[in-house]
Structures are given as C-alpha cells and as structure tokens.
Design a protein around this motif. Structure first.
Motif, PDB file in Angstrom:
ATOM      1  N   ASN A 134       0.794  -1.231   0.000  1.00  0.00           N
ATOM      2  CA  ASN A 134       0.000   0.000   0.000  1.00  0.00           C
ATOM      3  C   ASN A 134       0.826   1.280   0.000  1.00  0.00           C
ATOM      4  O   ASN A 134       0.306   2.339  -0.309  1.00  0.00           O
ATOM      5  N   GLN A 135       2.112   1.198   0.290  1.00  0.00           N
ATOM      6  CA  GLN A 135       2.928   2.414   0.235  1.00  0.00           C
ATOM      7  C   GLN A 135       3.189   2.872  -1.200  1.00  0.00           C
ATOM      8  O   GLN A 135       3.638   3.988  -1.425  1.00  0.00           O
ATOM      9  N   TYR A 136       2.883   2.009  -2.182  1.00  0.00           N
ATOM     10  CA  TYR A 136       3.151   2.325  -3.589  1.00  0.00           C
ATOM     11  C   TYR A 136       1.895   2.599  -4.399  1.00  0.00           C
ATOM     12  O   TYR A 136       1.925   2.549  -5.628  1.00  0.00           O
ATOM     13  N   ILE A 137       0.776   2.895  -3.739  1.00  0.00           N
ATOM     14  CA  ILE A 137      -0.470   3.104  -4.488  1.00  0.00           C
ATOM     15  C   ILE A 137      -1.288   4.223  -3.837  1.00  0.00           C
ATOM     16  O   ILE A 137      -1.293   4.380  -2.621  1.00  0.00           O
ATOM     17  N   ASN A 138      -1.931   5.017  -4.666  1.00  0.00           N
ATOM     18  CA  ASN A 138      -2.826   6.095  -4.226  1.00  0.00           C
ATOM     19  C   ASN A 138      -4.092   6.065  -5.057  1.00  0.00           C
ATOM     20  O   ASN A 138      -4.089   5.578  -6.180  1.00  0.00           O
ATOM     21  N   GLY A 139      -5.183   6.627  -4.509  1.00  0.00           N
ATOM     22  CA  GLY A 139      -6.409   6.775  -5.273  1.00  0.00           C
ATOM     23  C   GLY A 139      -6.260   7.886  -6.298  1.00  0.00           C
ATOM     24  O   GLY A 139      -5.453   8.800  -6.121  1.00  0.00           O
ATOM     25  N   CYS A 140      -7.027   7.826  -7.365  1.00  0.00           N
ATOM     26  CA  CYS A 140      -6.929   8.823  -8.446  1.00  0.00           C
ATOM     27  C   CYS A 140      -7.522  10.177  -8.069  1.00  0.00           C
ATOM     28  O   CYS A 140      -7.021  11.205  -8.470  1.00  0.00           O
ATOM     29  N   SER A 141      -8.609  10.155  -7.311  1.00  0.00           N
ATOM     30  CA  SER A 141      -9.270  11.425  -6.980  1.00  0.00           C
ATOM     31  C   SER A 141      -8.896  11.867  -5.563  1.00  0.00           C
ATOM     32  O   SER A 141      -8.469  11.058  -4.744  1.00  0.00           O
ATOM     33  N   GLU A 142      -9.052  13.155  -5.324  1.00  0.00           N
ATOM     34  CA  GLU A 142      -8.653  13.718  -4.027  1.00  0.00           C
ATOM     35  C   GLU A 142      -9.345  13.025  -2.856  1.00  0.00           C
ATOM     36  O   GLU A 142      -8.712  12.744  -1.846  1.00  0.00           O
ATOM     37  N   ASP A 143     -10.627  12.698  -2.985  1.00  0.00           N
ATOM     38  CA  ASP A 143     -11.343  12.056  -1.883  1.00  0.00           C
ATOM     39  C   ASP A 143     -10.925  10.596  -1.689  1.00  0.00           C
ATOM     40  O   ASP A 143     -11.196  10.009  -0.646  1.00  0.00           O
ATOM     41  N   GLN A 144     -10.272  10.013  -2.673  1.00  0.00           N
ATOM     42  CA  GLN A 144      -9.815   8.616  -2.578  1.00  0.00           C
ATOM     43  C   GLN A 144      -8.289   8.503  -2.432  1.00  0.00           C
ATOM     44  O   GLN A 144      -7.767   7.400  -2.315  1.00  0.00           O
ATOM     45  N   PHE A 145      -7.579   9.624  -2.410  1.00  0.00           N
ATOM     46  CA  PHE A 145      -6.119   9.604  -2.488  1.00  0.00           C
ATOM     47  C   PHE A 145      -5.477   8.707  -1.414  1.00  0.00           C
ATOM     48  O   PHE A 145      -4.593   7.913  -1.710  1.00  0.00           O
ATOM     49  N   ASP A 146      -5.923   8.829  -0.171  1.00  0.00           N
ATOM     50  CA  ASP A 146      -5.334   8.061   0.924  1.00  0.00           C
ATOM     51  C   ASP A 146      -6.101   6.796   1.283  1.00  0.00           C
ATOM     52  O   ASP A 146      -5.854   6.186   2.317  1.00  0.00           O
ATOM     53  N   LYS A 147      -7.025   6.375   0.459  1.00  0.00           N
ATOM     54  CA  LYS A 147      -7.872   5.225   0.759  1.00  0.00           C
ATOM     55  C   LYS A 147      -7.081   3.996   1.171  1.00  0.00           C
ATOM     56  O   LYS A 147      -7.448   3.294   2.093  1.00  0.00           O
TER      57      LYS A 147
END
Length: 131
Positions: free
Chosen positions: A115-128
C-alpha cells in the motif's frame, strides 16, 4: 515400435495438447483483453481508480499479499490500476488502465501491491489504501 515420423507426430500432438491445457488451466496475467461493455461497467463499480506512486524505477506486483509471492509484473510511477480491496498493507489489483475516460481500456491484471506504492486517483480517494 513407432517409426520416426509416427513418434514425431505423437510428440507434436502431445505438445499441442499440453499447451492447450495450460491456456485453460492457468490465468494469463497482464494479457490485453477487450471486455464487453457490461464487464467494463462491472469492473468500474467493483474497483477504485488508483495509480502507482513509486519514487523511481518500478514496483513489483505480486501474485499474493506479501513479499514471499512471485512477481507477476512490474509497474512504474503513474501507471493506472483498478484496485479492489486491502488486506493488511497489501492492495489487490484487478486491472491496469490505459488512456483516459471515456476512451480508456483495461488489461486484466490479478495482483497485489504494497500500500505504500499506491494512491487513489481522486482527491477524496487519495489516501484510501493508507488507512
């Protein structure tokens, strides 16, 4: 006893049968597949648009949620993926994305990334995937 041409034909038939069996028995990871519109919509509903966020080089996408699993493919920073769920510090990936909506395409990719190598695409999902 088989003649040379008979044994050659037998060998070729065995290789073809073995290859055909392997195609049906095991998934082909990362193979480009054109999906029916209904399958694309189901994929979008069941996943979260995400992207790979590695500082440099590539990150290993693994067959299971841990370092002990074999590497399926390597992805680089900015590669788009469709993530399904999280298990501990590992995120399950269902597909890789190419292009942008509405013309994006998907490559089926069953794998796991830390999970340290992945982020959500949108601002509300960025830290999901971090929580």
């Amino acid at each position: 006893m088989l003649s040379f041409s008979q044994s050659k034909a037998f060998f070729i038939a065995a290789v073809i049968a073995s290859f055909s069996f392997s195609l049906y028995s095991f998934p082909v990871f990362g193979k480009e597949q054109s999906l029916a519109p209904a399958k694309v919509e189901a994929l979008k509903k069941q996943t979260v648009c995400s992207f790979i966020n590695v500082k440099s080089g590539t990150v290993n996408i693994r067959k299971g949620p841990g370092d002990k699993y074999p590497v399926v493919v390597k992805l680089k920073r900015g590669d788009g993926v469709m993530a399904v769920s999280r298990q501990g510090k590992w995120v399950k990936i269902a597909a890789r994305t190419h292009g942008t909506a509405p013309n994006e395409t998907f490559t089926i990719l069953e794998g796991w990334v830390n999970n340290q190598y992945i982020n959500g695409c949108s601002e509300d999902q960025f830290d999901k995937w971090r929580k």
